[in-house]
Design an enzyme around this catalytic site. Structure first.
Site, mmCIF file in Angstrom:
data_model
loop_
_atom_site.group_PDB
_atom_site.id
_atom_site.type_symbol
_atom_site.label_atom_id
_atom_site.label_comp_id
_atom_site.label_asym_id
_atom_site.label_seq_id
_atom_site.Cartn_x
_atom_site.Cartn_y
_atom_site.Cartn_z
ATOM 1 C CE LYS A 274 -0.897 5.291 5.737
ATOM 2 N NZ LYS A 274 -2.137 4.884 6.467
ATOM 3 N NE ARG B 201 -10.911 0.159 -10.458
ATOM 4 C CZ ARG B 201 -11.603 -0.509 -11.389
ATOM 5 N NH1 ARG B 201 -12.395 -1.497 -11.040
ATOM 6 N NH2 ARG B 201 -11.480 -0.197 -12.659
ATOM 7 C CD GLU C 3 -3.629 -7.776 -3.575
ATOM 8 O OE1 GLU C 3 -4.860 -7.566 -3.498
ATOM 9 O OE2 GLU C 3 -2.972 -8.384 -2.718
ATOM 10 C CB CYS D 127 -6.821 -9.854 -2.165
ATOM 11 S SG CYS D 127 -5.964 -9.011 -0.848
#
Lengths: 524, 524
Positions: A184, A243, A265, A302
């Site tokens: 996607k 999140r 992640e 990240c």
């Protein structure tokens, strides 16, 4: 190569007819052509059906041919040349050098997994030979290999439009494991996604693999992604993002009649611990390096250092001055999307207005599409008292927590949620103090590093890019490095199978070619 | 050794004051003394607090000392002698020989993990050495080991009161990994649980380990188990039991602020595939062996053969006759608990009354505590049309599905949910037909076996006792064999750590003692 805006379903290029989306030039806000059509439920169904059809064939092609495939993808990505880099720079707003580096990393990942496949021991073959004379019962012949889980849904990430996207680490490790992949595409870089998707599609054709080995879907909303995770033919999910996004996909996966693993992640503030002697000896150098790490890629990593823990000291003041003066020299940078910029500004404003938080420094201001770096400080007491101060602000913002002593640094560490990385800056005289914190840090993070910053993530065999919740959904995994393949396989044991019914790698003739663990002991 | 009915919390023996439960003599229904007190929330909190306190210390004791600990548990279990066997026979209703065999298996599991710890390579150490001269950027030194997740909650299983209970495979693998364990005893064998729990508690004392390394809690209801899974200090769960029970624990674990993995082994009907030539040549022998496997331990095995697939043939009729005549000679056996017997009778009655199901044979009838074996048959069409026919009936019941041809056997196989095992009975002339089914079976089950039954689960390195949902919650794992330890560890990467801050196993001095993977290649 002209962009079509089409879905790539198996070997076809098909117009998606479920709404449409455009890429946006991150630096100017201009709409980029063409329009990309979102996938309809029927188009998603077609991609999943092809992936399922491909699975049994694709998973049994030889490791060597699978390695050829990964290398062909890498070659095809490089062959896109400037067309890919130009589009990717435009869609991401990231500097050209960064995108070229990320392309190298993406190609390197594909080649790393190709190398593992050629080396041949990733299957973790095990043999416990029969003992027909054993008393009171004979022991059967048991042989074990790992097989792939099935088709994998991969969600491209906004912040690494190449290395964590269509042919990024999730796709590379899933394909290496033997899983067909349905991607996607992330709506922030549809053009980049199509170009890379076509490189993969072309490699499928070159190697004459089942067409369902790879498909790429666009989504004007969230439907396609959600339906993909719910589809019974999808057997695992790779995701890098927020999140909220990761948690939503986990809930869908858990509610299926047959739940599947989601390797998400998500959220990490990556504490940096500054020890007293290191600060006393080289606060200025650490402060300058910190400012560089904080603002790399507009802070959209990240592993961005969003939290600094240090003992109150004259060294800490010098660190803050150095970081502030470095930040003042660093220009504002375009952020990936208006939405990410908006969330960043909201997070920065909340910190700036927090009664217990002091603004230490700001980076240079920019235009309305650019993020302005920000450095804040607070006390350990305030930090411990308010969970809101421990939330990630995605972008070049960081919060320095002033601690009374090393024991309080440990107390703050224990109050944190799981992290991807924890970085320690220390000199030899700090080792004893650091040692008292290591057990906490091991429980906290997937990677512990000394005298550096987590923003460089080496692609290798000993890398962990993962960590306890909420940095990832499953702290037992990594999304970078060769261990990433372990997410997408499961063990199968074969008991007393005649040699000609065993998988090739477990037949007697293969004993010379593969590393086996015989009765638990490694041998070749 | 007199039973106290007390909780074992760390080094203490404490009266539980939250209701009480008794063991029941499975053969007579008589209540067994003493009463066991259920844990209060405060007592559970104490066990979890001690486990958390113990974690950092216990996880860093040397592998050798941990091996000593596991071996001490094994020795202490054996030292219980007949007291353990007698109580276990009474509480389970299982034959003495079976319990003695299960004790051997339990001790063997503990020793298997001790052997792995002494061998030292279970930590999967990896090193990617620094390359300071690399261009454009130097490569850091990266070292990886696996560390334990944290305290583990283990739920004893009813059907293996030793091997899947207080010191069974879940506990052994969690302790081997370095995780403290809090056991929730199964209410069907509290006395057995206390005896084994004291053997573990004694070993903790003998090795001078932190007292929170092990605790044992009783529960008069479900509260203790549920609270244990929700407790923030518990970091993983091992469970063997019903699908409803496992699913409920998964929901609790997923709803925590920080979700944790639940390794639940739940529901499996373990298809047995009979191929035409094997049936033509030796239907009688297969039928007799099948009846033996079906009724072993009153059919109360996770790997019990609850489903048979075969092509309509004269051989199939002979198989059914042989199985029926064997069953007629096998006496009824006590079931583990009245509740299990009740559920078994309900499942058997539903099959017997199903309009598309024929009763082929029943075992001998017994008393009101005993299960009567049952063999049914149906057509492939009926089986495919009604999902209820695919549900597990826990006990000595099996359903034979008559198929038109091997292709229909495959169609039935594809309609099944995930399984622990799939067994094939075949002769050389069946290999080509079997080969067409193997891809389905690999996707279906964790273990594929030929010319045997799944009811013997060898404890070794190449065993998988696991499989796709719903046979387990996570088909990437096994609860039996040395791979079971992998459930309870996660990788941590150490970047550029000074040697004296590295964990011992990753220091330069350890390179000679341990197997490391250097740049991805195994070396010693």
């Amino acid at each position: 190569m002209t962009l079509t805006g089409n879905l790539l379903i198996g070997r076809q290029s098909i117009r998606g007819t479920n709404g449409s989306l455009h890429g946006i030039d991150a630096a100017t806000g201009a709409t980029l052509e063409p329009a990309f059509g979102g996938a309809t439920p029927a188009q998603l169904d077609q991609a999943c059906a092809l992936a399922w059809q491909a699975f049994d064939t694709y998973r049994e092609i030889s490791p060597e041919r699978r390695a050829d495939f990964l290398e062909a993808i890498a070659a095809n990505i490089l062959a896109l040349g400037d067309a890919l880099v130009d589009r990717c720079v435009a869609e991401s707003g990231l500097p050209r050098g960064r995108i070229e580096g990320e392309r190298g990393r993406t190609v390197g990942q594909l080649r790393l997994f190709a190398g593992m496949l050629r080396q041949g021991d990733f299957l973790e073959l095990r043999v416990d030979p029969a003992q027909p004379e054993r008393q009171p019962l004979p022991r059967p012949d048991l042989r074990l290999r790992h097989i792939p889980l099935g088709p994998v849904a991969v969600f491209g990430a906004s912040n690494f439009p190449l290395a964590f996207s269509v042919a990024g680490g999730d796709t590379a490790s899933a394909l290496a494991a033997g899983c067909p992949v349905v991607v996607k595409a992330h709506s922030a870089h549809p053009g980049t996604s199509e170009l890379v998707g076509r490189a993969v599609q072309q490699a499928v054709a070159e190697l004459d693999l089942p067409e369902g080995t790879f498909s790429l879907l666009f989504d004007a909303g969230r439907e396609v992604g959600q339906s993909l995770v719910a589809d019974p033919r999808i057997r695992a999910v790779g995701f890098t993002g927020s999140r909220a996004g990761g948690t939503a996909l986990m809930a869908i996966a858990a509610a299926r009649p047959a739940p599947i693993p989601v390797f998400a992640e998500m959220s990490s503030i990556n504490p940096v611990l500054l020890f007293p002697n290191a600060l006393a000896n080289r606060a200025e150098a650490i402060g300058a390096a910190f400012a560089g790490s904080l603002t790399l890629g507009a802070g959209q990593f990240c592993t961005n250092p969003g939290l600094v823990l240090a003992v109150e000291s004259e060294g800490l003041e010098r660190f803050l001055e150095a970081a502030a003066s470095s930040l003042a020299r660093i220009g504002a940078q375009s952020m990936l999307t208006p939405g990410i910029l908006h969330a960043y500004c909201g997070g920065v404003d909340a910190l700036a207005q927090h009664p217990q938080v002091r603004t230490v420094a700001r980076g240079q201001a920019g235009n309305t599409l650019q993020g302005q770096a920000a450095l804040f400080s607070t006390s350990a007491e305030a930090f411990l008292a308010d969970a809101a101060l421990r939330h990630e602000v995605f972008g070049a913002a960081s919060l320095v927590v002033r601690c009374r002593d090393v024991a309080q640094m440990r107390q703050v560490t224990e109050a944190l949620e799981g992290q991807l990385t924890a970085a320690l800056h220390l000199d030899a005289a700090d080792h004893d103090a650091a040692r008292t914190l290591l057990p906490s840090l091991e429980r906290l993070a997937g990677r512990i590093l000394v005298n550096g910053f987590g923003t460089g993530v080496e692609v290798g065999h000993a890398m962990v890019h993962g960590g306890p919740w909420p940095s990832t959904s499953d702290g037992r995994t990594t999304s970078v490095g060769s261990l990433a393949i372990a997410r997408f396989v499961r063990p199968v044991s074969y008991q007393d199978l005649p040699d000609d019914l065993l998988p090739a790698a477990l037949r007697a003739e293969s004993a010379l070619r593969h590393t086996w663990r015989v009765d638990g002991k490694a041998s070749r």
